[in-house]
Design an enzyme around this catalytic site. Sequence first.
Site, PDB file in Angstrom:
ATOM      1  N   GLU A 185      29.014  50.773   0.524  1.00 17.20           N
ATOM      2  CA  GLU A 185      30.204  49.924   0.489  1.00 17.20           C
ATOM      3  C   GLU A 185      29.914  48.639   1.252  1.00 17.20           C
ATOM      4  O   GLU A 185      29.156  48.653   2.244  1.00 17.20           O
ATOM      5  CB  GLU A 185      31.408  50.638   1.121  1.00 17.20           C
ATOM      6  CG  GLU A 185      31.841  51.892   0.383  1.00 17.20           C
ATOM      7  CD  GLU A 185      32.429  51.600  -0.985  1.00 17.20           C
ATOM      8  OE1 GLU A 185      32.800  50.432  -1.236  1.00 17.20           O
ATOM      9  OE2 GLU A 185      32.511  52.525  -1.817  1.00 17.20           O
ATOM     10  N   ASP A 190      39.697  59.261 -18.338  1.00 21.66           N
ATOM     11  CA  ASP A 190      40.316  58.942 -17.052  1.00 21.66           C
ATOM     12  C   ASP A 190      40.070  57.476 -16.677  1.00 21.66           C
ATOM     13  O   ASP A 190      40.950  56.822 -16.092  1.00 21.66           O
ATOM     14  CB  ASP A 190      39.778  59.870 -15.968  1.00 21.66           C
ATOM     15  CG  ASP A 190      40.518  59.728 -14.652  1.00 21.66           C
ATOM     16  OD1 ASP A 190      41.757  59.849 -14.641  1.00 21.66           O
ATOM     17  OD2 ASP A 190      39.854  59.462 -13.626  1.00 21.66           O
TER      18      ASP A 190
END
Length: 335
Positions: free
Chosen positions: A253, A278
């Site tokens: 991240e 999804d």
Amino acid sequence: MMISPDISSKLAVDAKSIDDLHLMAKRNPEQALHKAAQQFEALFMNMLLKSMREATPKDGIFDSQQTQFFTQMYDQQLAQHLSTKGIGIADILVKQLSRVESSLEPQTSISQADAILSSINAINQPSVKKNGHPNDISEQLWPVMNSSKQAMIAVDAMKSSEQAFVAPIQIESQQTKAFNRSTDFINMLLPHAKTASQSTGIPSHFMLAQAALESGWGKHEIRRADSSPSYNLFGIKAGASWKGDTVETVTTEYINGAPQKMVEKFRAYSSYAEGFSDYARLLLDNPRYAKILESTDSVTFANGLQRAGYATDPKYAEKLIRILNSEALQNREFI
């Protein structure tokens, strides 16, 4: 007119044959390259024959130093004879060295032939005889490879020429494998991408490119603890509202533009069809992705995802555009 010496029937294990090759390199570089490559192939085959002979038990009633000496003579002549027809090594040498030569000076043919000759010279370094009769000079008359020690000498001498013809083959092989992997990835997931495209309006190859970016063309797909697939190709995290299966894994991240490793919880599915479904539902239900659904070109789609905060990587859009413009996606029809 000067005539190049005929060395087609000679094995380059003596000084005279080596001198003839060097003389040919000066007079006719192109011919010398082919002859030197042929001689290298002959020596290589001779090494193979010697290795096979050494692996054969030598306790028969007809085995002696004399029979071994004449066997060596026979093997060298056999290797030279077989090399005239060739098993492909000489052709590969000439092809790869000629490829490098085409981008260099015209005189490079001489240096390419000399590169092979230096390898032959290394193979032909005389070894010191430690055992046997003190007057036995068969090692000097018919020198052969002295196991792995002289093989390493030959390899060291060949480093410059080896890089010239092995490196391009390795690069081509890696490129072929990468292309095959991306093609298999697209073929496997295209039906699911088309289904998701019907509900979102996003072109199927846009979604395939994003799945390729997130999973490294499937190579770095998020997996469960038992290494089974999670079928999550889009890196969708499992927030508080997610009630399905999850899997935890280390991810990168970007915080204030700096990459940091951390463990995150991701959604897990029972199939790729469920994963694509999804993903489509995520884009349809979240208002911040509304403009992405209207994207008609790859640049708008990639930049829209980054602006909507789909990923923290500051170069996410740039990487996605690069994949969208890749050969694997540009050379396919996604209708």
